[in-house]
Design a protein around this motif. Structure first.
Motif, PDB file in Angstrom:
ATOM      1  N   GLU A 172      34.787  -7.524  11.710  1.00 59.01           N
ATOM      2  CA  GLU A 172      34.602  -6.116  11.378  1.00 59.01           C
ATOM      3  C   GLU A 172      35.091  -5.823   9.957  1.00 59.01           C
ATOM      4  OE1 GLU A 172      36.208  -3.466  14.266  1.00 59.01           O
ATOM      5  OE2 GLU A 172      34.861  -4.156  15.861  1.00 59.01           O
ATOM      6  N   ARG A 173      35.696  -6.799   9.314  1.00 62.89           N
ATOM      7  CA  ARG A 173      36.164  -6.634   7.943  1.00 62.89           C
ATOM      8  C   ARG A 173      35.004  -6.844   6.974  1.00 62.89           C
ATOM      9  NH1 ARG A 173      41.558  -7.135   6.517  1.00 62.89           N
ATOM     10  NH2 ARG A 173      40.858  -8.158   4.592  1.00 62.89           N
ATOM     11  N   ASP A 174      34.914  -5.986   5.974  1.00 63.49           N
ATOM     12  CA  ASP A 174      33.837  -6.101   4.997  1.00 63.49           C
ATOM     13  C   ASP A 174      33.872  -7.429   4.261  1.00 63.49           C
ATOM     14  OD1 ASP A 174      32.613  -3.684   5.514  1.00 63.49           O
ATOM     15  OD2 ASP A 174      33.764  -2.579   4.021  1.00 63.49           O
ATOM     16  N   ASP A 175      35.073  -7.885   3.867  1.00 65.32           N
ATOM     17  CA  ASP A 175      35.135  -9.114   3.086  1.00 65.32           C
ATOM     18  C   ASP A 175      34.606 -10.310   3.874  1.00 65.32           C
ATOM     19  OD1 ASP A 175      37.299  -9.057   4.811  1.00 65.32           O
ATOM     20  OD2 ASP A 175      38.814  -9.488   3.295  1.00 65.32           O
ATOM     21  N   VAL A 176      35.032 -10.440   5.142  1.00 65.23           N
ATOM     22  CA  VAL A 176      34.570 -11.560   5.969  1.00 65.23           C
ATOM     23  C   VAL A 176      33.063 -11.478   6.189  1.00 65.23           C
ATOM     24  CG1 VAL A 176      34.706 -12.647   8.245  1.00 65.23           C
ATOM     25  CG2 VAL A 176      36.792 -11.851   7.115  1.00 65.23           C
ATOM     26  N   ALA A 177      32.575 -10.284   6.521  1.00 69.87           N
ATOM     27  CA  ALA A 177      31.148 -10.129   6.816  1.00 69.87           C
ATOM     28  C   ALA A 177      30.283 -10.416   5.594  1.00 69.87           C
ATOM     29  CB  ALA A 177      30.878  -8.715   7.330  1.00 69.87           C
ATOM     30  N   ILE A 178      30.733  -9.964   4.431  1.00 72.19           N
ATOM     31  CA  ILE A 178      29.941 -10.187   3.221  1.00 72.19           C
ATOM     32  C   ILE A 178      29.939 -11.663   2.840  1.00 72.19           C
ATOM     33  CG2 ILE A 178      29.806  -9.713   0.747  1.00 72.19           C
ATOM     34  CD1 ILE A 178      30.863  -6.867   1.430  1.00 72.19           C
ATOM     35  N   TYR A 179      31.118 -12.302   2.859  1.00 73.33           N
ATOM     36  CA  TYR A 179      31.164 -13.744   2.565  1.00 73.33           C
ATOM     37  C   TYR A 179      30.321 -14.526   3.570  1.00 73.33           C
ATOM     38  CZ  TYR A 179      35.006 -13.258  -0.817  1.00 73.33           C
ATOM     39  OH  TYR A 179      35.771 -12.936  -1.898  1.00 73.33           O
ATOM     40  N   ASN A 180      30.394 -14.148   4.848  1.00 76.87           N
ATOM     41  CA  ASN A 180      29.658 -14.858   5.896  1.00 76.87           C
ATOM     42  C   ASN A 180      28.157 -14.651   5.793  1.00 76.87           C
ATOM     43  OD1 ASN A 180      30.826 -16.610   7.835  1.00 76.87           O
ATOM     44  ND2 ASN A 180      32.081 -14.945   8.598  1.00 76.87           N
ATOM     45  N   SER A 181      27.751 -13.579   5.133  1.00 77.02           N
ATOM     46  CA  SER A 181      26.313 -13.325   5.013  1.00 77.02           C
ATOM     47  C   SER A 181      25.633 -14.408   4.172  1.00 77.02           C
ATOM     48  CB  SER A 181      26.057 -11.949   4.401  1.00 77.02           C
ATOM     49  OG  SER A 181      26.401 -11.900   3.020  1.00 77.02           O
ATOM     50  N   ILE A 182      26.410 -15.110   3.329  1.00 74.82           N
ATOM     51  CA  ILE A 182      25.825 -16.150   2.480  1.00 74.82           C
ATOM     52  C   ILE A 182      25.308 -17.320   3.323  1.00 74.82           C
ATOM     53  CG2 ILE A 182      26.245 -17.770   0.586  1.00 74.82           C
ATOM     54  CD1 ILE A 182      28.387 -15.715  -0.405  1.00 74.82           C
ATOM     55  N   PRO A 183      26.151 -17.968   4.162  1.00 72.03           N
ATOM     56  CA  PRO A 183      25.599 -19.029   5.020  1.00 72.03           C
ATOM     57  C   PRO A 183      24.621 -18.487   6.064  1.00 72.03           C
ATOM     58  CG  PRO A 183      27.921 -18.642   5.534  1.00 72.03           C
ATOM     59  CD  PRO A 183      27.628 -17.901   4.270  1.00 72.03           C
ATOM     60  N   THR A 184      24.781 -17.222   6.461  1.00 71.24           N
ATOM     61  CA  THR A 184      23.828 -16.636   7.405  1.00 71.24           C
ATOM     62  C   THR A 184      22.435 -16.576   6.793  1.00 71.24           C
ATOM     63  OG1 THR A 184      25.517 -15.304   8.513  1.00 71.24           O
ATOM     64  CG2 THR A 184      23.239 -14.579   8.745  1.00 71.24           C
ATOM     65  N   VAL A 185      22.355 -16.160   5.538  1.00 67.87           N
ATOM     66  CA  VAL A 185      21.068 -16.099   4.843  1.00 67.87           C
ATOM     67  C   VAL A 185      20.455 -17.495   4.733  1.00 67.87           C
ATOM     68  CG1 VAL A 185      19.988 -15.723   2.586  1.00 67.87           C
ATOM     69  CG2 VAL A 185      21.511 -13.995   3.550  1.00 67.87           C
ATOM     70  N   GLU A 186      21.262 -18.482   4.342  1.00 61.38           N
ATOM     71  CA  GLU A 186      20.736 -19.840   4.207  1.00 61.38           C
ATOM     72  C   GLU A 186      20.220 -20.363   5.543  1.00 61.38           C
ATOM     73  OE1 GLU A 186      23.345 -22.549   2.239  1.00 61.38           O
ATOM     74  OE2 GLU A 186      23.651 -21.251   0.501  1.00 61.38           O
TER      75      GLU A 186
END
Length: 300
Positions: A124-138
């Motif tokens: 639920e933290r913005d920093d974790v979710a945003i960083y995690n969106s990178i491998p999610t996109v790949e």
């Protein structure tokens, strides 16, 4: 440094190994539960059985990304041991003990409330979710390539939701040459979609918007890609559901219609567990030092 902190790491997948490595480097003392099948050699790290841990000495508990099930059981991938996080266990911990999890449920929420223990939901933290969106996109791009017979370039892609993951996915597919349109409810999200140079639509119009799409990517954790929506899709459409389990797609009806629908809620841990684990390790190290360690020192 995390010198003086005693942390229980209970279960987890390959991402947790990077978390363990990071916390060990910072001089914390770790009790690992559910890792008996792995050879781990780090200073200050001990593999233990759940019933052998002295929870009166535990300053923080780190659960897997999935937390617990509805009955408090923690999934252990690298062990056959059964672990249930209960009120009795948490009440043995110091009052400042903090529980870290990726996501939560009503059981875990109520357990923390009853025991007056702080519960931190990392996803639920913005920093974790945003960083995690990178491998999610790949990972999403990988799945789109593997499960279609056409290029992403020039394909028609509908993305549902403009949260932190939805925004990153929309931007990536747009840059790969797809014809991207994004569905949202909030007016500020619709404005942001337009600012990004993408087509937007209200989710209330979803049935009409899927009539000509090649790929549908859902990020909304509610049943939104229902039977009525799937009925309007071309049969070649690929659905990739990135929402947390059980997703936001009627998978039964998609199969009945012959439409391929994939649930992929944990892509970072699948496509890039090392990077995903490093993201979690860095955030946890900061939270443990700035919050748990300071609160412990105040009690001494």
């Amino acid at each position: 440094m995390l010198t003086g902190l005693q942390i229980a790491v209970i279960g987890g997948d390959a991402r947790q190994l990077e978390v363990i490595r990071k916390l060990a480097e910072l001089d914390s003392k770790l009790s690992l539960i559910g890792f008996e099948q792995l050879d781990l050699v780090f200073s200050g790290v001990n593999k233990e059985k759940f019933n052998e841990v002295d929870f009166a000495e535990i300053d923080a508990i780190i659960l897997p990304i999935t937390g617990t099930n509805s009955e408090g059981q923690v999934e252990l991938i690298f062990s056959n041991e059964e672990v249930i996080l209960s009120e009795e266990i948490l009440l043995k911990t110091p009052p400042y003990c903090t529980i870290f999890t990726g996501i939560s449920n009503s059981y875990l929420d109520q357990l923390a409330k009853r025991t007056n223990r702080r519960l931190v939901k990392l996803f639920e933290r913005d920093d974790v979710a945003i960083y995690n969106s990178i491998p999610t996109v790949e990972g999403t791009i990988m799945m789109a390539i593997q499960h279609t017979e056409f290029t992403i370039h020039n394909s028609r892609v509908a993305i549902l939701g403009l949260g932190r993951v939805g925004m990153s996915v929309a931007r990536a597919f747009h840059h790969l040459g797809a014809k991207v349109k994004v569905g949202a409810r909030r007016t500020e999200h619709l404005a942001r979609i337009a600012e990004m140079g993408l087509d937007s639509f209200q989710l209330s119009e979803l049935e009409n918007e899927v009539r000509d799409i090649d790929i549908c990517i859902n990020t909304i954790p509610h049943l939104i890609v229902n039977a009525a929506v799937i009925q309007k899709m071309p049969t070649h459409t690929l659905i990739i559901d990135l929402a947390s389990k059980p997703g936001g797609t009627d998978f039964r009806y998609a199969e009945k219609r012959g439409i391929k629908a994939l649930l992929a809620p944990s892509l970072p841990g699948i496509v890039a567990p090392k990077t995903a684990g490093q993201i979690l390790g860095n955030v946890l190290a900061q939270l443990l030092e700035e919050d748990v360690l300071k609160r412990k020192e105040k009690t001494i």
